[in-house]
Design an enzyme around this catalytic site. Structure first.
Site, PDB file in Angstrom:
ATOM      1  CG  HIS A  38     -19.617 -37.381 -16.761  1.00 22.77           C
ATOM      2  ND1 HIS A  38     -19.845 -39.078 -17.257  1.00 22.77           N
ATOM      3  CD2 HIS A  38     -18.939 -36.967 -16.893  1.00 22.77           C
ATOM      4  CE1 HIS A  38     -18.641 -39.290 -17.094  1.00 22.77           C
ATOM      5  NE2 HIS A  38     -17.858 -37.650 -17.367  1.00 22.77           N
ATOM      6  CE  LYS A  73     -32.315 -45.682 -11.076  1.00 23.77           C
ATOM      7  NZ  LYS A  73     -30.974 -45.650 -12.031  1.00 23.77           N
ATOM      8  NE  ARG A  74     -27.929 -37.812  -5.312  1.00 21.43           N
ATOM      9  CZ  ARG A  74     -26.715 -36.086  -4.906  1.00 21.43           C
ATOM     10  NH1 ARG A  74     -25.185 -36.799  -4.428  1.00 21.43           N
ATOM     11  NH2 ARG A  74     -27.114 -34.884  -4.510  1.00 21.43           N
ATOM     12  CE  LYS A  92     -21.760 -49.675 -10.101  1.00 22.76           C
ATOM     13  NZ  LYS A  92     -22.202 -48.083  -9.803  1.00 22.76           N
ATOM     14  CE  LYS A 108     -30.192 -39.979 -11.329  1.00 23.01           C
ATOM     15  NZ  LYS A 108     -29.230 -40.710 -12.021  1.00 23.01           N
ATOM     16  CB  THR A 148     -22.983 -46.733 -13.983  1.00 30.76           C
ATOM     17  OG1 THR A 148     -23.219 -45.743 -12.851  1.00 30.76           O
ATOM     18  CG2 THR A 148     -21.623 -46.226 -15.058  1.00 30.76           C
TER      19      THR A 148
HETATM   20  C1  26W Z   1     -22.315 -28.653 -10.865  1.00 30.67           C
HETATM   21  C2  26W Z   1     -23.105 -29.224 -10.555  1.00 30.67           C
HETATM   22  C3  26W Z   1     -22.715 -31.148 -11.218  1.00 30.67           C
HETATM   23  C4  26W Z   1     -22.367 -31.600 -10.311  1.00 30.67           C
HETATM   24  C5  26W Z   1     -22.358 -33.668 -10.633  1.00 30.67           C
HETATM   25  C6  26W Z   1     -22.755 -31.278 -12.906  1.00 30.67           C
HETATM   26  C7  26W Z   1     -23.164 -32.550 -13.397  1.00 30.67           C
HETATM   27  C8  26W Z   1     -22.534 -33.396 -12.018  1.00 30.67           C
HETATM   28  C9  26W Z   1     -22.068 -34.721 -12.544  1.00 30.67           C
HETATM   29  C10 26W Z   1     -21.896 -34.614 -14.486  1.00 30.67           C
HETATM   30  C11 26W Z   1     -23.566 -35.003 -12.994  1.00 30.67           C
HETATM   31  C12 26W Z   1     -23.474 -36.931 -13.437  1.00 30.67           C
HETATM   32  O1  26W Z   1     -22.570 -37.758 -11.920  1.00 30.67           O
HETATM   33  N1  26W Z   1     -24.249 -37.147 -14.059  1.00 30.67           N
HETATM   34  C13 26W Z   1     -24.186 -39.012 -14.516  1.00 30.67           C
HETATM   35  O2  26W Z   1     -22.758 -39.490 -15.079  1.00 30.67           O
HETATM   36  C14 26W Z   1     -22.975 -41.003 -14.575  1.00 30.67           C
HETATM   37  C15 26W Z   1     -21.318 -41.242 -15.116  1.00 30.67           C
HETATM   38  O3  26W Z   1     -21.376 -40.592 -16.429  1.00 30.67           O
HETATM   39  C16 26W Z   1     -23.896 -41.395 -16.159  1.00 30.67           C
HETATM   40  O4  26W Z   1     -23.874 -42.775 -15.779  1.00 30.67           O
HETATM   41  C17 26W Z   1     -25.448 -40.988 -15.576  1.00 30.67           C
HETATM   42  O5  26W Z   1     -25.802 -41.133 -15.959  1.00 30.67           O
HETATM   43  C18 26W Z   1     -25.298 -39.110 -15.339  1.00 30.67           C
HETATM   44  O6  26W Z   1     -26.700 -38.872 -14.832  1.00 30.67           O
END
Ligand code: 26W
Length: 809
Positions: free
Chosen positions: A357, A545-546, A657, A551, A653
């Protein structure tokens, strides 16, 4: 009784019965909270029965099932979703009249379970809905964090974090399954022993932690399907140390307890940033060990053999966070079921699949070898063996080219590379949008792709349109139903039937009116929460968004400052009314992100204290962005800001929406924006900025933000503005960040895309203010083209291409 035969009287009888059974009072004395809980209990019973029937069918037909492993599930509120999906909203509304409450009041009581950070967790939740609706058998596995993602409170313009005690109302949806608890082992050492089974390996002197499952059921929409989300809670198995206790050392006597229980205490709030903390590793192993034991034991109980394991079980790891399930399954197969290595490896690699992701370097997880060695010694020895065998295969294939093999090793610089384990141990790797999947193949996973191209695929993300349109935007839903009927509920591609109304003025005006009403609702919310009056006639330009540098909320801010400068200089000819709305949480340790929130809040205060500027524009920061808040914000959006630096946003995503709710995307050529653009056509999308290869090239050639500063007068003025300070607060550190006083300036290249961003916004407001009918038409086309972004489509693709599962007929 099932949801189909339920009527108002049945519901009343059930609620009355629960009220008297639980609280021993007559219904007329029940408080709103008691009625809420009673209603949830009634719903839970319906769901349990429905799930039971569904499970019977899965079991009797010996269907293959999917187990979806994810550290986060951002499911949002359950009551509304379940009533909607069970088609009981009207009956329940009627029945509530007896108690003098209405459904909307009860919906407000429920707290949003924030068991996730953002995109990753919300995607997982959408999948459970879509899988249930299409009758696919799925169990999601995650952790029952006592505290979800922190609540964000803005104090004097800065984010502060407060604990999120979601369980105080949402516990009602959890069904404890204490009888299915398992034990997870940490620490200790491994011992080899000769027995009748041959040489076996034992993990001894361990610290045992008990994993107690709690089940949440998510009903499909008008289907047989109910998805199960199993959340594990950690409990200490060490009983209290009575020696210490009798000496009066109460806290010490409990300390083992709290160490174990800390595992499910709180969700890590970092999104896209890996810190490799011990507690996080414990959480990950806790999740995968409990789930893997559960999966394998269930399978064996049912079939009495493991030979058909990969015919009946698909295990999906959502990002690398649950990647330890690969060595954990090996451990269970070999040490507990005495399978030889090759058979165990075959079963693992043919059942496990992995989705990536993110391509951000700092988000790719690595675990300290030393930690794994001491905390999980058996898992460590298995990873070593996996690596040895894999290195052997790779060096055979690339005879002589050791550097290639080394780059693919599971170990490097004292760390274990979790993406590499995930790729080696699974049969499928996918990205979440076309561009992202290409980037995986061509950059971060290039070697693995060349080694095994067939493993790589793309599945573009999706969202459940039933929550994000039908529930979140009832007026728009009603209009659509009047125009094209309700077939799109289950066949979202039928939204395209709306296109035939694209020249129908009445329909376009109706779309306009609905948007206006949704803007009024948000205006109200903003007034209540921020005490700011925004103009509902101005264009609502939203970035929700975050908060992350990539971003580029900062790019949006640069434009706001540029408009402020124009207004103060009296150059207002081209300034049109605009309301800028932001909502974003920053990871608590991410200082830069917090500073950007501070800048937004300060600009908001500055504008609201300035009667001239306020006439033109306003800026609002809505605190505590969450699923429930998104349901209010998104239907009011007109411009959807999707402005990440190209190549960085895996998919996004929120973009889907907003589009589904009729906002027009103003975005870069990145993530799923590209596919949105393909669906709606260039004329219905505001595209700007560099493409990913241009970004790469500029970076390679040495990006120097100062050049833009020197050449662009506007940028110079913006930097001056930041340096001068706003409301007496200095933002010099942000201008230094942009100009690169201490490190590379403007690392996400806001300056490089600035001019193009300004220009595309100009085009946007021209249409909005000079040709509203055209705007409404563009909006309609966006709604009508959103069907493909339903997660119904996404999970169908996973089911066919990766999991090889079929729905229950
Ligand atoms: C280990 C720390 C950590 C925590 C969460 C690393 C990475 C993450 C996630 C994978 C980050 C995340 O949420 N990525 C997002 O995933 C969405 C669903 O696929 C995408 O639509 C976003 O573009 C992406 O940033």
């Amino acid at each position: 009784m099932t949801e189909k035969t339920m009527n108002k009287n049945h519901i009343n009888n059930k609620i009355d019965e629960v009220i008297s059974r639980y609280w021993n009072i007559a219904p007329k004395f029940a408080t709103d909270i008691q009625i809420y809980r009673a209603l949830c209990i009634v719903m839970r019973e319906i769901l349990l029965e429905k799930r039971y029937n569904f499970k019977q069918e899965i079991d009797t037909n010996q269907k293959k099932q999917v187990y979806y492993m994810c550290m986060e599930f951002l499911i949002g509120k359950s009551l509304k979703n379940n009533l909607f999906n069970l088609n009981l909203e009207n009956e329940v509304s009627e029945s509530l009249k007896k108690y003098n409450v209405n459904l909307d009041d009860l919906y407000k009581i429920e707290k949003d379970p924030g068991l996730g950070n953002g995109g990753l967790g919300r995607l997982a939740a959408c999948f459970l809905d879509s899988l249930a609706t299409q009758n696919y058998p799925v169990t999601g596995f995650s952790i029952k964090y006592e505290f979800g993602l922190f609540k964000q409170k803005i104090i004097e313009g800065w984010q502060t974090e407060l604990p999120d005690d979601w369980l105080s109302t949402s516990d009602i949806w959890l069904v404890p399954r204490t009888e299915e608890r398992v034990v997870v082992n940490f620490d200790g050492e491994i011992k080899e022993e000769w027995t009748n089974e041959g040489l076996i390996i034992k993990h001894i002197n361990t610290t045992e932690v008990e994993a107690i499952p709690y089940d949440v059921m998510i009903s499909g929409y008008q289907s047989k399907g109910v998805s199960l989300l199993r959340l594990w809670e950690a409990r200490s198995l060490k009983s209290i140390d009575m020696n210490l206790f009798s000496q009066g050392e109460y806290i010490k006597a409990l300390s083992e307890d709290s160490m174990a229980e800390a595992i499910s205490k709180i969700l890590y709030p970092a999104d896209n940033h890996s810190e490799g903390k011990i507690l996080r590793i414990k959480q990950q192993y806790f999740l995968v060990s409990a789930s893997a034991q559960n999966i394998v034991n269930d399978h064996y109980k049912k079939y009495n053999t493991l030979d058909n394991f990969c015919d009946k079980v698909a295990i999906h790891i959502n990002d690398t966070h649950p990647a330890l399930i690969i060595p954990e399954l090996m451990r269970i197969f070999m040490d507990e079921y005495f399978c030889p290595w090759d058979k165990a490896w075959y079963m693992v690699t043919n059942s496990v699949s992995y989705t990536n992701h993110t391509v951000l370097q700092e988000a790719l997880e690595t675990l300290e070898i030393e930690t794994i060695k001491t905390k999980l010694p058996r898992i460590y020895s298995i990873i070593q063996e996996i690596n040895q065998r894999f290195m052997h295969d790779v060096s055979n294939k690339y005879s002589g080219k050791m550097d290639k093999a080394n780059q693919m090793s599971l170990f490097s610089y004292g760390k274990i590379n979790m993406a590499n384990i995930s790729i080696v141990g699974s049969h499928s790797i996918n990205g979440v949008a076309k561009l992202h999947s290409e980037i995986l193949k061509n950059t971060i996973f290039k070697n693995f792709y060349e080694y095994n191209p067939n493993k790589f695929t793309n599945i573009t993300n999706g969202i459940t349109h039933r929550r994000w349109l039908n529930q979140a935007n009832p007026e728009l839903k009603n209009l659509i139903n009047d125009l094209i009927g309700t077939s799109y509920y289950l066949n979202p591609e039928n939204l395209s039937l709306l296109k035939k109304y694209k020249d129908n003025e009445d329909v376009l005006l109706k779309i306009d009116e609905i948007k206006y009403n949704n803007k009024l609702k948000l205006t109200d919310y903003i007034y209540k929460k921020n005490n700011i009056i925004v103009d509902p006639d101005s264009i609502f330009d939203i970035q929700a968004k975050r908060l992350h540098e990539y971003k580029r909320q900062l790019l949006n801010i640069l434009r706001i400052i540029s408009i402020i400068i124009d207004i103060t200089e009296g150059k207002t000819d081209n300034v049109l009314p605009e309301t800028f709305i932001f909502a974003a949480k920053a990871a608590p340790s991410y200082y830069r992100a917090k500073e950007i929130i501070h800048l937004i809040c300060t600009l908001s205060d500055f504008i609201n204290a300035n009667s001239v500027i306020k006439e033109y524009i306003n800026v609002v920061f809505i605190e505590n962005y969450s699923v429930s808040l998104a349901e209010i914000i998104i239907p009011a959006g007109e411009i959807s800001e999707q402005i990440s630096l190209a190549g960085k946003e895996a998919s996004g995503t929120g973009n889907m929406k907003f589009m589904l709710n009729g906002a027009l995307t103003l975005g870069t050529y990145d993530g799923a924006n590209i596919e949105i653009l393909e669906q709606v056509g260039k004329e219905n999308f505001f595209l700007f900025g560099m493409q990913d290869y241009e970004v790469e090239k500029l970076w390679r050639n040495g990006y120097n933000s100062v050049t833009y500063y020197q050449q662009n007068k506007k940028i110079r003025k913006i930097i001056d503005f930041l340096n001068k300070g706003i409301n007496g607060k200095s933002f010099e550190s942000i201008s230094k960040y942009l100009l690169g006083v201490e490190s590379v300036g403007d690392p996400y290249m806001c300056f490089a895309d600035f001019e193009d961003y300004m220009n595309v916004h100009y085009k946007t407001s021209q249409i909005y203010y000079n040709n509203k009918m055209k705007w409404n038409q563009m909006s309609l086309i966006n709604i009508a083209s959103a069907g493909i972004f339903s997660s119904d489509r996404t999970v169908k693709e996973y089911s066919k291409k990766i999991w090889n599962i079929e729905p229950i007929e």
